[in-house]
Design an enzyme around this catalytic site. Structure first.
Site, short mmCIF file in Angstrom:
data_model
loop_
_atom_site.label_atom_id
_atom_site.label_comp_id
_atom_site.label_asym_id
_atom_site.label_seq_id
_atom_site.Cartn_x
_atom_site.Cartn_y
_atom_site.Cartn_z
N CYS A 9 1.01 -1.13 -0.28
CA CYS A 9 -0.22 0.18 -0.10
C CYS A 9 0.94 0.89 -0.20
O CYS A 9 0.92 2.29 0.98
CB CYS A 9 -1.16 0.13 0.83
N ALA A 10 1.52 1.57 -1.11
CA ALA A 10 2.25 2.76 -1.07
C ALA A 10 1.65 3.81 -1.38
O ALA A 10 0.66 3.47 -1.62
CB ALA A 10 3.69 2.43 -1.84
N ILE A 12 2.13 6.05 -3.69
CA ILE A 12 2.18 5.96 -4.89
C ILE A 12 0.79 5.15 -5.78
O ILE A 12 0.68 5.88 -7.14
CB ILE A 12 3.42 5.63 -6.24
N ALA A 13 0.61 4.26 -4.80
CA ALA A 13 0.26 3.22 -5.17
C ALA A 13 -1.15 3.91 -5.31
O ALA A 13 -2.04 3.76 -6.29
CB ALA A 13 -0.10 1.84 -5.19
N HIS A 77 12.35 -4.64 -4.91
CA HIS A 77 11.61 -5.04 -6.76
C HIS A 77 12.46 -6.17 -7.27
O HIS A 77 11.72 -7.09 -8.36
CB HIS A 77 12.36 -3.55 -7.20
N LYS A 95 10.06 2.15 -10.62
CA LYS A 95 11.37 2.36 -10.79
C LYS A 95 12.63 2.66 -10.17
O LYS A 95 11.90 3.43 -8.81
CB LYS A 95 11.77 3.67 -11.85
N ARG A 163 13.69 6.95 0.96
CA ARG A 163 15.59 7.27 0.10
C ARG A 163 16.83 7.32 0.37
O ARG A 163 17.67 7.81 -0.44
CB ARG A 163 14.75 8.66 -1.04
N ASP A 175 17.29 7.04 -7.71
CA ASP A 175 15.74 7.76 -7.61
C ASP A 175 16.20 8.37 -8.76
O ASP A 175 16.22 8.46 -9.98
CB ASP A 175 16.16 8.41 -6.50
N THR A 253 7.99 15.32 -14.54
CA THR A 253 6.34 15.30 -13.09
C THR A 253 5.47 15.97 -13.23
O THR A 253 4.54 16.80 -12.29
CB THR A 253 7.03 15.37 -11.90
#
Length: 322
Positions: A9-10, A12-13, A77, A95, A163, A175, A253
């Protein structure tokens, strides 16, 4: 319809993936897994009306799921990408693909052998603004190109951000540098190479925090790239030619609903050019779905993954001496 599950459940998701899925009539997400935070899983499940499970393996063993989205930190990943591919699932990876060329090559080999999609989600490359910029450059809007510059960086985030965690695959190389490298590849083509690179740290952090790289191709075209995780925000590209200069400041972005612009400077003066708005996450998902049925597109994704991983490895070697 392509059925896809989420491994984690990141943020970005929730913020980008699910809205993009909900706008795609050919893709459906019915399940999300979360290993670490049951409350977060419940919020995600309630917000999007999907099934929530506390096991990634349950998703991988579900025969009704065709593909998985992996929005985990970079260090995870390879593990979950490999498990997904070995379970026969197409894999949509955030990524970077993995932390190393060797791991990316292994995933590509598995995907290629099984005829599965393996996509690295540098979504900006599918934004309509980049296609329009490339068209203008091909039409000679700045004349013969002499130099390309690209920069991507942002101010310090919270100290617990992945990060800045070496064990989770943190660092600017995996990143922001990945974005700049991908853009350089799009513009310089298959003969791209890394000529010089620098990576630097900051006291109090265990990962590389800023750096730069110079790329070139067989035609002698050069791109100077810079990247940082401790700087004034930069998200720009500049193309300098013998007849003008083109600059745009949201190349990586640009969100849905945002109308990007470019500034063209020539001897005749300065002109603002409107670029098309788009949802690059939606476009990236469309490419993923198309690759399920298109062998040539899958093969191109494999090749692109290997080129990107090799370039990042080269920046690491030149930037650190290792």
């Amino acid at each position: 319809m392509l059925e896809i599950g989420i491994l984690g459940c990141a943020e970005i998701a929730q913020r980008m993936f699910m809205p993009a899925v909900n706008n795609n009539k050919d893709i459906n997400c019915s399940v999300v897994g979360e290993l670490y935070d049951a409350a977060r899983l419940e919020r995600f499940r309630t917000l999007f009306g999907v099934r929530g499970v506390e096991s990634f393996e349950e998703i991988l063993q579900d025969d009704t799921i065709d593909a998985v989205y992996v929005p985990q930190p970079p260090a995870l990943h390879y593990e979950w990408g490999k498990k997904a591919l070995e379970a026969g699932k197409h894999c949509f990876l955030e990524k970077p693909s993995t932390e190393s060329f060797a791991h990316t090559e292994e995933l590509v080999n598995i995907a290629r052998k099984r005829g599965l999609v393996l996509q690295e989600n540098y979504m900006f490359q599918y934004h309509s603004q980049l296609a329009e910029i490339r068209r203008m450059l091909d039409d000679g809007i700045v004349g013969d190109i002499r130099l390309i510059k690209a920069a991507f960086g942002f101010p310090l985030r919270a100290r617990n951000d992945f990060r800045y965690n070496k064990a989770l695959g943190g660092g600017v190389l995996l990143d922001a540098a990945g974005y700049v490298t991908k853009l350089a590849t799009v513009l310089l083509g298959d003969s791209i190479r890394v000529d010089t690179a620098m990576l630097s740290g900051i006291d109090g952090f265990e990962v590389d925090m800023y750096g730069s790289a110079t790329y070139s191709n067989a035609d002698g075209l050069v791109c100077q790239g810079s990247f940082s995780m401790d700087c004034h925000y930069q998200c720009c590209m500049e193309v300098w030619g013998n007849k003008g200069k083109l600059f745009t400041n949201r190349i990586f972005t640009a969100p849905p609903g945002y109308k990007p612009t470019a500034v063209l400077e020539t001897q005749e003066g300065t002109q603002q050019i409107d670029l098309p708005e788009d949802s690059h996450f939606e476009r990236s998902l469309e490419m993923f779905n198309a690759a399920v049925r298109d062998d040539s597109l899958r093969n191109k994704m494999y090749d692109d993954l290997l080129v990107q991983a090799e370039l990042i490895e080269r920046i690491r070697q030149l930037g650190t001496g290792r």
